[in-house]
Design a protein around this motif. Sequence first.
Motif, PDB file in Angstrom:
ATOM      1  N   TYR A  59     -20.987  -5.019  55.808  1.00 52.32           N
ATOM      2  CA  TYR A  59     -19.549  -5.067  56.106  1.00 52.32           C
ATOM      3  C   TYR A  59     -19.268  -4.496  57.492  1.00 52.32           C
ATOM      4  O   TYR A  59     -18.530  -5.086  58.291  1.00 52.32           O
ATOM      5  CB  TYR A  59     -18.811  -4.273  55.033  1.00 52.32           C
ATOM      6  CG  TYR A  59     -17.311  -4.184  55.202  1.00 52.32           C
ATOM      7  CD1 TYR A  59     -16.516  -5.320  55.132  1.00 52.32           C
ATOM      8  CD2 TYR A  59     -16.689  -2.952  55.394  1.00 52.32           C
ATOM      9  CE1 TYR A  59     -15.135  -5.235  55.258  1.00 52.32           C
ATOM     10  CE2 TYR A  59     -15.317  -2.858  55.517  1.00 52.32           C
ATOM     11  CZ  TYR A  59     -14.541  -4.000  55.452  1.00 52.32           C
ATOM     12  OH  TYR A  59     -13.176  -3.910  55.583  1.00 52.32           O
ATOM     13  N   VAL A  62     -20.470  -6.863  60.316  1.00 44.81           N
ATOM     14  CA  VAL A  62     -19.576  -8.015  60.505  1.00 44.81           C
ATOM     15  C   VAL A  62     -18.335  -7.595  61.282  1.00 44.81           C
ATOM     16  O   VAL A  62     -17.896  -8.290  62.208  1.00 44.81           O
ATOM     17  CB  VAL A  62     -19.183  -8.636  59.147  1.00 44.81           C
ATOM     18  CG1 VAL A  62     -18.100  -9.698  59.337  1.00 44.81           C
ATOM     19  CG2 VAL A  62     -20.401  -9.253  58.468  1.00 44.81           C
ATOM     20  N   LEU A  63     -17.779  -6.438  60.930  1.00 42.36           N
ATOM     21  CA  LEU A  63     -16.593  -5.947  61.640  1.00 42.36           C
ATOM     22  C   LEU A  63     -16.905  -5.669  63.104  1.00 42.36           C
ATOM     23  O   LEU A  63     -16.137  -6.035  63.998  1.00 42.36           O
ATOM     24  CB  LEU A  63     -16.069  -4.671  60.976  1.00 42.36           C
ATOM     25  CG  LEU A  63     -15.508  -4.791  59.557  1.00 42.36           C
ATOM     26  CD1 LEU A  63     -14.897  -3.462  59.126  1.00 42.36           C
ATOM     27  CD2 LEU A  63     -14.473  -5.895  59.457  1.00 42.36           C
ATOM     28  N   THR A  85      -9.211  -0.876  56.256  1.00 44.72           N
ATOM     29  CA  THR A  85     -10.632  -1.157  56.465  1.00 44.72           C
ATOM     30  C   THR A  85     -11.456  -0.707  55.262  1.00 44.72           C
ATOM     31  O   THR A  85     -12.365  -1.412  54.810  1.00 44.72           O
ATOM     32  CB  THR A  85     -11.143  -0.449  57.736  1.00 44.72           C
ATOM     33  OG1 THR A  85     -10.382  -0.891  58.866  1.00 44.72           O
ATOM     34  CG2 THR A  85     -12.609  -0.761  57.983  1.00 44.72           C
ATOM     35  N   LEU A  89     -13.909  -2.810  52.088  1.00 47.33           N
ATOM     36  CA  LEU A  89     -15.243  -2.501  51.569  1.00 47.33           C
ATOM     37  C   LEU A  89     -15.207  -2.280  50.062  1.00 47.33           C
ATOM     38  O   LEU A  89     -16.079  -2.770  49.332  1.00 47.33           O
ATOM     39  CB  LEU A  89     -15.816  -1.268  52.267  1.00 47.33           C
ATOM     40  CG  LEU A  89     -17.179  -0.784  51.738  1.00 47.33           C
ATOM     41  CD1 LEU A  89     -18.231  -1.877  51.876  1.00 47.33           C
ATOM     42  CD2 LEU A  89     -17.614   0.485  52.455  1.00 47.33           C
ATOM     43  N   ILE A  92     -15.121  -5.540  48.198  1.00 42.70           N
ATOM     44  CA  ILE A  92     -16.413  -6.229  48.149  1.00 42.70           C
ATOM     45  C   ILE A  92     -17.345  -5.578  47.134  1.00 42.70           C
ATOM     46  O   ILE A  92     -17.990  -6.260  46.329  1.00 42.70           O
ATOM     47  CB  ILE A  92     -17.072  -6.246  49.546  1.00 42.70           C
ATOM     48  CG1 ILE A  92     -16.220  -7.058  50.518  1.00 42.70           C
ATOM     49  CG2 ILE A  92     -18.482  -6.834  49.469  1.00 42.70           C
ATOM     50  CD1 ILE A  92     -16.708  -7.012  51.949  1.00 42.70           C
ATOM     51  N   ALA A 175     -21.700 -10.536  50.057  1.00 42.96           N
ATOM     52  CA  ALA A 175     -21.244  -9.450  50.930  1.00 42.96           C
ATOM     53  C   ALA A 175     -20.895  -9.971  52.324  1.00 42.96           C
ATOM     54  O   ALA A 175     -19.865  -9.599  52.900  1.00 42.96           O
ATOM     55  CB  ALA A 175     -22.308  -8.364  51.027  1.00 42.96           C
ATOM     56  N   SER A 178     -17.790 -12.409  52.056  1.00 46.45           N
ATOM     57  CA  SER A 178     -16.565 -11.645  51.777  1.00 46.45           C
ATOM     58  C   SER A 178     -16.111 -10.877  53.012  1.00 46.45           C
ATOM     59  O   SER A 178     -14.913 -10.779  53.290  1.00 46.45           O
ATOM     60  CB  SER A 178     -16.794 -10.671  50.619  1.00 46.45           C
ATOM     61  OG  SER A 178     -17.084 -11.358  49.430  1.00 46.45           O
ATOM     62  N   SER A 179     -17.072 -10.337  53.751  1.00 45.27           N
ATOM     63  CA  SER A 179     -16.741  -9.622  54.989  1.00 45.27           C
ATOM     64  C   SER A 179     -16.125 -10.578  56.006  1.00 45.27           C
ATOM     65  O   SER A 179     -15.147 -10.237  56.688  1.00 45.27           O
ATOM     66  CB  SER A 179     -17.996  -8.970  55.575  1.00 45.27           C
ATOM     67  OG  SER A 179     -18.551  -8.029  54.676  1.00 45.27           O
TER      68      SER A 179
END
Length: 206
Positions: A59, A62-63, A85, A89, A92, A175, A178-179
């Motif tokens: 996560y 990706v951010l 933020t 998480l 997820i 994961a 979803s991120s």
Amino acid sequence: MNGMINRIVEISVRNRIINEEDIEITKYGLESIFLHMISTTLLILLGIFFRRIDIAIIYLMVLILLRKNTGGYHCKTFLACVFTTSIGLLFIIITNNIIGEYWKELIGILFILYSMIKIYMSDPILNKNRMVSDTVVEKCKKTKNKWLLILVCISLIFHFLVKLQLLNSYDYFYAITSSLMIVALSINNLRRENHEKTNKDGIGVH
């Protein structure tokens, strides 16, 4: 946190480290640094607490790779940004634990289709203290699209590894997708020219 940042800026101006005209952009930079440090620490701690540090790292990556190069939602306060933020998480991790493999695969596919389109069409985050020229916009778009492609490919690799029975679950596929979806949902639809107009009119975008 604002008090500490103001104090740092005040000392910097007094010692002629920065000029008075650079106060606002310096504050913006310091806020970004502190925000990233605290958010990263909190996400790692949440991952450790829920025993899913692997998902927390996915996560976070990706951010880091996509958020600054997309037109993201600007929260009104520092705490709101950290909170939203962290909620991403938690969403997820919790959904990853409660839904079955069939739904992870199906939802992941839907997430990846939507997020690819939304992220690909997005512009870099705009802020009155972050000067964004057309050249920078194009560079950010290329960087964003490159990392988007890489992340999508990695997610598909995890998907195929499950199909080949080399992995037991779609956890990592879900994961990543979803991120990507969370990044996509955070993108505002305000076009760059409209943002510049609102800044001229004195209306902030959060």
